[in-house]
Scaffold this active site. Sequence first.
Site, PDB file in Angstrom:
ATOM      1  N   SER A 284     -12.552  26.508  29.390  1.00  0.00           N
ATOM      2  CA  SER A 284     -11.315  27.251  29.142  1.00  0.00           C
ATOM      3  C   SER A 284     -11.560  28.716  28.778  1.00  0.00           C
ATOM      4  O   SER A 284     -10.605  29.471  28.613  1.00  0.00           O
ATOM      5  CB  SER A 284     -10.500  26.569  28.049  1.00  0.00           C
ATOM      6  OG  SER A 284     -11.158  26.707  26.823  1.00  0.00           O
TER       7      SER A 284
ATOM      8  N   LYS B 253      -4.457  25.855  20.047  1.00  0.00           N
ATOM      9  CA  LYS B 253      -4.910  27.216  20.345  1.00  0.00           C
ATOM     10  C   LYS B 253      -3.869  28.246  19.929  1.00  0.00           C
ATOM     11  O   LYS B 253      -4.176  29.281  19.348  1.00  0.00           O
ATOM     12  CB  LYS B 253      -5.218  27.343  21.835  1.00  0.00           C
ATOM     13  CG  LYS B 253      -6.533  26.633  22.208  1.00  0.00           C
ATOM     14  CD  LYS B 253      -6.785  26.677  23.681  1.00  0.00           C
ATOM     15  CE  LYS B 253      -8.141  26.046  24.002  1.00  0.00           C
ATOM     16  NZ  LYS B 253      -8.380  25.979  25.429  1.00  0.00           N
TER      17      LYS B 253
END
Lengths: 121, 786
Positions: free
Chosen positions: B681, B724
């Site tokens: 990611s 996140k």
Amino acid sequence: MSRKVETVLFFAATQQFVAQTCWRPLADVYRSRDGWVVKFELPGVGREDVQVTIQGCRLVVSGIRRDWILEQGCAYHAMEIPYGRFERTIELPCGMEPQRFQLEFRDGLLLVRVATEGEQR
Amino acid sequence: MNEQETGTQTLPLLPLKSTVLFPYLLMPLSVGRKASLAAVAAALAAEEKEIVVVAQKDPGVEEPGQDDLYTIGTKAVVRKMQRPNEHTMELLVLGLERVAIIRVETGEPYQRARVRPLPLPEDTSPELEALRRALIDLAGRAVALAQPQAPPDLSQMLLGTEDPLRLCFLMASMFSLDPEKEQALLETPSRLEALRLMHSYLSHEVQVLELRTKIAADARNEMSKEQREYLLRQQLRAIQQELGEKNPEQADVEMLRERLEKAELPEEVRKEAERELGRLERLPSASPEHNVTRSWIELVLELPWNALTEDQLDIARARSILDDDHFGLKEVKERILEHLAVLQRNPGAKAPILCFVGPPGVGKTSLGQSIARSLGRKFERMSLGGMHDEAELRGHRRTYIGAMVGRVIQAIRRAGAKNPLLMLDEVDKLGRDFRGDPASALLEILDPEQNRTFRDNYLDLPFDLSKVFFITTANSLDTIPRPLLDRMEILRLRGYSEEEKLEIARRYLIPRQYRETNLAAEQCEFTEDALRHMIGRYTREAGVRQLERTIGRVARKVVLRLAEGQAEKVVVRPEDLADILGPELFFPEKMRRELAPGVATGLAWTEAGGDVLYVEAILLPGGKGLTLTGQLGEVMQESVKAAQSYVWSHADEFGINRESFKDYGIHIHVPAGAIPKDGPSAGVTAATALASAYSRTPARGDTAMTGEITLSGLVLPIGGVKEKVLAARRAGIRRVVLPKANEKDLREVPEEVRREMEFVFAERIEDVLAAAVPGLARPHAAQPAA
């Protein structure tokens, strides 16, 4: 251990255990009209080898039995007669007259006649 | 020299092999040696019949010389003698006195010894008398121990022996002393010494004897105890017969039979149980199989073959129980309520098999408990962690010694119903070795098609597990075998967010710690800031265990202050925490306001929630190739390489002069360097950092980004959006670039957070760069973000 104890017990039972360094002749004691007669089993003992003493109530017979060689060239196969010094003390009930006793040897037996003080009177 | 004066004598010598002759004592001896026979014959030939008897130092020597003999012996007179045959002589000798041997005269056919009498000095002292009495006492005990039936006159005799030396000698001959000890006794310089020696010897003898007697007595006791028991048992049996009672084994079987008749069992089970009961009747109670069979029957009788607890299918009630026990976990609760609703409609439906996956401390196990509570089912739990024996789950066959039923059936037996909620903890930590693979056994247990007739090896009867509500828990799915995973419905329990932790602390943890420390709410208060501080700076975890411990520490500190006399309420503020808990343990990445060229802000997902991380890229003049540091995992390295390739191949579009960087290498580092990182990611972040480095244009410091990239420049969706985003907010970042495909995941993010933040959704890497590096030339193909 137990075997030994048994041995000791055996000796104790036969009265031989408390061994003196001397042997003890067997004795019979008689009451007589005027005192006591004591008979000791002393075969093979010469008259000259016997001493008799009286102290108060005690009659002491001591001495020695000497062995002699029967004849040349013979040796023991078995032995059970005690040799050497012997001693026997007999206690009598009452006092004795020290001077007045008689000795007699008859067929290997020693007879001691003692007159007592009381009988004397 | 004159013999008479000095007292010396020369006499035949008789060496003794392993005994010592004492003075005053008679001793039978057996003589067999030629020289000894001759010596005795010579002694008997003399008028006095005296002989010297000395012990040999070593009984093994056949013809002892002077050196082989002790120097002190005994003069003795032979009292009796007889010869059972030619070669032996039996003697009775009488010890006369102790003598010192001056010289041994060797000659044929026998030896003679020159000896001197060695009388002991006449000494008298109180100690002598005391020792004598102690010795008599000791001897009495020894005799009693050795020969309990010894005539009493023996001790009388000892008592009558006045001369202590004679007493010693007498005892030495009575008790079997070693020849060395006997010789030492013979050689003693004084009566006192003789008594002491004898006392020490005899003490030892008594100890040995006592020990022997004790051993013998113990053995006797044991024997008689057994006999006694046997006799009592016989009597008991007779009494029972007389009273018309059955013996206990019979009564036992009767009781089992009665229970069997009352129990509700399936036909097959009943038949089997009756068969075994019949066998039990015939087995003698002493046989090991008796017990095995008996406990098997008991198991069968206790198992809930048909017993069911009634499910409480009130959805509203269940919802309130779940909500009371656990904060958050919305998704999981929803799924459970769905199952409940199905059960309400169709009570015959198969129970679900759920698998809770999540980091430690998020409440997987306690969630299981509250599900059981909300359903009204029995709760049983077992940990599979580290289990590596299939037989533990499925039982051992009854033929093995010490065989046991498996853990699953055990749990059912404990629950007492065939539809409990069975929690199998740590299913990802199952071991596997040569003893078998418990995961494979679980396959059968967890398969709704097979577990209707689950056969435990020990039970050896089919048991219906299909009504059992199975819940397994795991920290990660990676180690769970695929077939097993396939049988379960996976429910992920994510880590709690800061907000959730705050709520959990307020609702559950603080009240619980107050109860533990007996604090009243009026005595202590945690401010919200303090709690946030504790969550962020003193703990880093997905669950709340560490947080609870930290709250506990604070609570104890408060208790201490109150105990020390503080009267007013203690209010815990963030600034107090350093005092109470020590310096902060964790430092979250803070937003860097101004970024240097080559630095980009990324977002990472960890078990403990999200985190902000920076990707730093610098050009290395004269260097070559790509250097990656910061503990990057393989996937992450590849992802960074893909980013580099893409940026390099599209350099023209970004206004980067490729020629000017021909001789530069590049180094990419991801702090903090000690924490391992992996995953794809960070692809977009790496691409941004590289583009920024090549163009020497800084990226925006208030923008964080996440997303996987492909070589063709597509931005692919990633996981952990909620964590996140929360991490970015925590760090003070208000703008986040996300893959377009992740737009839907924003629903998970709490409303108030969403409102505060700006989101940019990217389909291609160009969208990301446009949003993050405003100074970069816009490639014509790229479209501005929506």
